[in-house]
Design a protein around this motif. Structure first.
Motif, PDB file in Angstrom:
ATOM      1  N   SER A 103      60.396 -35.624  16.914  1.00 43.46           N
ATOM      2  CA  SER A 103      60.259 -34.334  17.581  1.00 43.46           C
ATOM      3  C   SER A 103      61.515 -33.978  18.361  1.00 43.46           C
ATOM      4  N   ARG A 104      62.093 -34.949  19.023  1.00 43.84           N
ATOM      5  CA  ARG A 104      63.308 -34.679  19.793  1.00 43.84           C
ATOM      6  C   ARG A 104      64.479 -34.371  18.870  1.00 43.84           C
ATOM      7  N   ALA A 105      64.494 -35.016  17.706  1.00 43.96           N
ATOM      8  CA  ALA A 105      65.593 -34.804  16.763  1.00 43.96           C
ATOM      9  C   ALA A 105      65.432 -33.518  15.969  1.00 43.96           C
ATOM     10  N   THR A 106      64.286 -32.864  16.048  1.00 47.50           N
ATOM     11  CA  THR A 106      64.055 -31.638  15.279  1.00 47.50           C
ATOM     12  C   THR A 106      63.738 -30.462  16.197  1.00 47.50           C
ATOM     13  N   VAL A 107      62.553 -30.464  16.809  1.00 52.82           N
ATOM     14  CA  VAL A 107      62.106 -29.320  17.617  1.00 52.82           C
ATOM     15  C   VAL A 107      63.009 -29.114  18.831  1.00 52.82           C
ATOM     16  N   ASP A 108      63.228 -30.177  19.608  1.00 49.47           N
ATOM     17  CA  ASP A 108      64.048 -30.038  20.816  1.00 49.47           C
ATOM     18  C   ASP A 108      65.480 -29.685  20.466  1.00 49.47           C
ATOM     19  N   LEU A 109      66.007 -30.335  19.441  1.00 49.58           N
ATOM     20  CA  LEU A 109      67.395 -30.086  19.071  1.00 49.58           C
ATOM     21  C   LEU A 109      67.581 -28.649  18.586  1.00 49.58           C
ATOM     22  N   SER A 110      66.621 -28.119  17.839  1.00 48.65           N
ATOM     23  CA  SER A 110      66.721 -26.736  17.365  1.00 48.65           C
ATOM     24  C   SER A 110      66.678 -25.744  18.522  1.00 48.65           C
TER      25      SER A 110
END
Length: 582
Positions: A116-123
């Motif tokens: 989640s941090r590598a996808t949602v948060d990063l986006s």
């Protein structure tokens, strides 16, 4: 603000792109501001019935509008490139940092949380830095230029019309302060849902085996409901503040209609200036509303950035040494080694052990006695709490991790295969290996037979984690992977547990050849596997309690005698079951 400042630091390598984006946005806003002024002049020409002047102004409006279009397209292209470049940098930075962290970090983390941090948060961070920041500056610039134009037309009327602007700023600031913790909690609960989905997909065989789909669905609905409840808190804030931010400029609009309309009636303001003034105020409503939205994006980005920095600020506890592993034949020495996982009890206590190069040592003991922990210290997956681990005379803490781990190969009881071809999995430790070398390693691991029967042979792609293969097939491919790496030290963690008796004999014949000349640690539960070893070490509650040959330990170690006797009984029962056809 500290988190926000750190996020802005990711723009540093792209200063020129950011500057160009702002310059293009400013030029586009100048064109935007020019259109109401031209419109006002056109209205004056209509009142004067000047057809030529009206035509020229209409052409000017088209030219300015086309210029704004071109500038906006260029700005979006530049901003998009910056945004994607930041995303690339963030993903690379996060992934490389995760690779540096020790195994203990991942043991305490949910895979879904990290995903989640590598996808949602990063986006969220990427979108704000690439677009949201420009939206804020563009909105602020539009308000500034519009206000200047309004003051030029009528200072008094402009002062009255812009009275709501400070209130818009105050309300937007309050909205940002209240929305940040709500959005941060939404991000956390979305991560929990992601972790739940990842766990259910990875464990789908267990879920289906126990017909637990309804229970898992109930649990998933509960997590989704938590996201819904928290998102509603953020939605209620947005539902109040965004319309309120849009309402405040309407007060200025009412002032323009009332005061400005009277001035037109009195002849102190031309209808063209009134039209331009009215258009300017309409033009400012959008940026004021966008300012609130963009500040919301900033708060979401700050919340996501804080979650990313939790990982990026986590320093690895295992740092690579500077020197390569010295040449040698795989001599291993543990000196008074003690180790415990986190705050739990010690898994190993004062373990001292010397293993000569080329010898094979079987580690025997009950579950939880420290066998797997001991071999994990060799490749520095963990560091001992006290004592030292030495390979060929060098303390592993002083050795370059890459050079150390390239000399140690592990085959465990549940080998992991990547979603790649069979050849790619065997050559994982040596990507430059030729197909002939891969085939030879597979033959030595007794895997060539079933590989040739696969649809595409060595080019057959195995499913995620290799689940399209049987347990025994995965283990033989893993053994082939270890053999191709040609390590100095070989670790077999119950590596033949998933194969039948016939295949086990074939693999062991190959392993005897593979173990020749290299140091091998065998974690064993079967007597047939223990027979591979020259030396047997018995562990109990993290301590070495006995060491010797099979015959010696039968008489000297009650624990080993119990383990050996139980193993023999289990083997006899297994053989009888096979004879009976069970």
């Amino acid at each position: 603000m500290h988190t926000f400042g750190r996020l802005l630091g990711f723009l540093r390598p792209y200063k020129s792109g950011v500057i160009w984006s702002l310059v293009l946005a400013a030029a586009a806003m100048v064109c935007t501001v020019a259109i109401p002024w031209l419109t006002g002049r056109a209205v004056d020409q209509i009142e004067a019935k000047d057809r030529d002047g009206l035509r020229n102004l209409a052409i000017a409006v088209v030219v300015v509008a086309v210029g704004r279009l071109a500038l906006s397209v260029a700005r979006r292209l530049v901003a998009g490139r910056v945004s994607l470049a930041i995303e690339y940098d963030l993903r690379t930075l996060l992934y490389s940092h995760l690779q540096k962290l020790e195994l203990g970090f991942f043991a305490g983390q949910q895979t879904g949380q990290l995903m989640s941090r590598a996808t949602v948060d990063l986006s969220s961070v990427r979108f704000f830095l690439g677009y949201g920041l420009v939206f804020i500056l563009q909105s602020a610039l539009t308000i500034l230029l519009g206000a200047v134009a309004m003051f030029i037309l009528s200072p008094g009327l402009a002062a009255l019309a812009l009275i709501p602007v400070p209130f818009v700023v105050v309300v937007a600031t309050r909205y940002g302060r209240r929305s940040r913790p709500a959005l941060q909690e939404v991000q956390q609960r979305i991560a929990e849902v992601t972790a739940d989905v990842e766990e259910n997909i990875s464990g789908v065989r267990v879920v289906k085996a126990f017909a637990a789909e309804p229970r898992q669905l109930t649990r998933f609905r509960g997590n989704v409901a938590r996201v819904f409840d928290q998102s509603m808190i953020a939605t209620r804030l947005r539902a109040f503040y965004n319309p309120f931010l849009a309402f405040l400029p309407q007060l200025g609009l009412a002032v323009i209609l009332l005061v400005g309309g009277r001035q037109v009636m009195n002849g102190t303001l031309t209808l063209g200036d009134f039209t331009a003034f009215y258009t300017y105020l309409l033009m400012l409503i959008g940026p004021m509303r966008m300012l609130g939205v963009a500040l919301g994006l900033a708060q979401r980005a700050s919340a996501s950035g804080a979650r990313l920095f939790e990982i990026l600020d986590r320093e690895p506890t295992i740092v690579s040494g500077a020197s390569p592993l010295p040449a040698g034949n795989g001599r291993v020495e543990l000196r008074d080694v003690t180790f415990g996982y986190g705050s739990g009890p010690d898994a190993l206590r004062d373990v001292s052990l010397e293993v000569e190069p080329g010898s094979t040592v079987a580690l025997v003991g009950a579950t939880g006695s420290g066998k797997t922990t001991l071999v994990q210290l060799l490749s520095r997956l963990y560091d001992p709490t006290s004592g030292s681990v030495r390979i060929d005379g060098a303390d592993v803490r002083d050795v370059d991790l890459v050079s150390l781990r390239r000399e140690i190969a592990v085959v465990d009881d549940d080998p992991f295969l990547f979603s790649d071809t069979v050849a790619g999995n065997i050559a994982y430790g040596r990507p430059d290996a030729t197909l002939d070398e891969i085939r030879h390693a597979a033959e030595r691991a007794q895997a060539a037979g079933f590989i040739d029967e696969l649809p595409d042979g060595y080019d057959t792609r195995v499913g995620e984690r290799g689940l399209t293969l049987s347990g025994g097939q995965r283990q033989r491919i893993a053994i082939g992977r270890a053999l191709l790496a040609d390590p100095r030290i070989l670790i077999l963690d119950d590596a033949t547990s998933s194969v039948d008796a016939t295949t086990e004999r074939e693999i062991k014949a190959a392993l005897r050849e593979a173990m020749e000349g290299r140091t091998t640690f065998v974690i064993a539960h079967r007597l047939s596997t223990i027979a591979l070893a020259d030396d047997i070490v018995v562990l109990e509650k993290g301590r070495v309690v006995a060491r010797g040959s099979h015959e010696e330990l039968l008489t000297r170690s009650p624990l080993y005698h119990e383990i050996a006797t139980k193993g023999l009984v289990d083997q006899v029962c297994l053989n009888e079951a096979k004879v009976a056809g069970l």
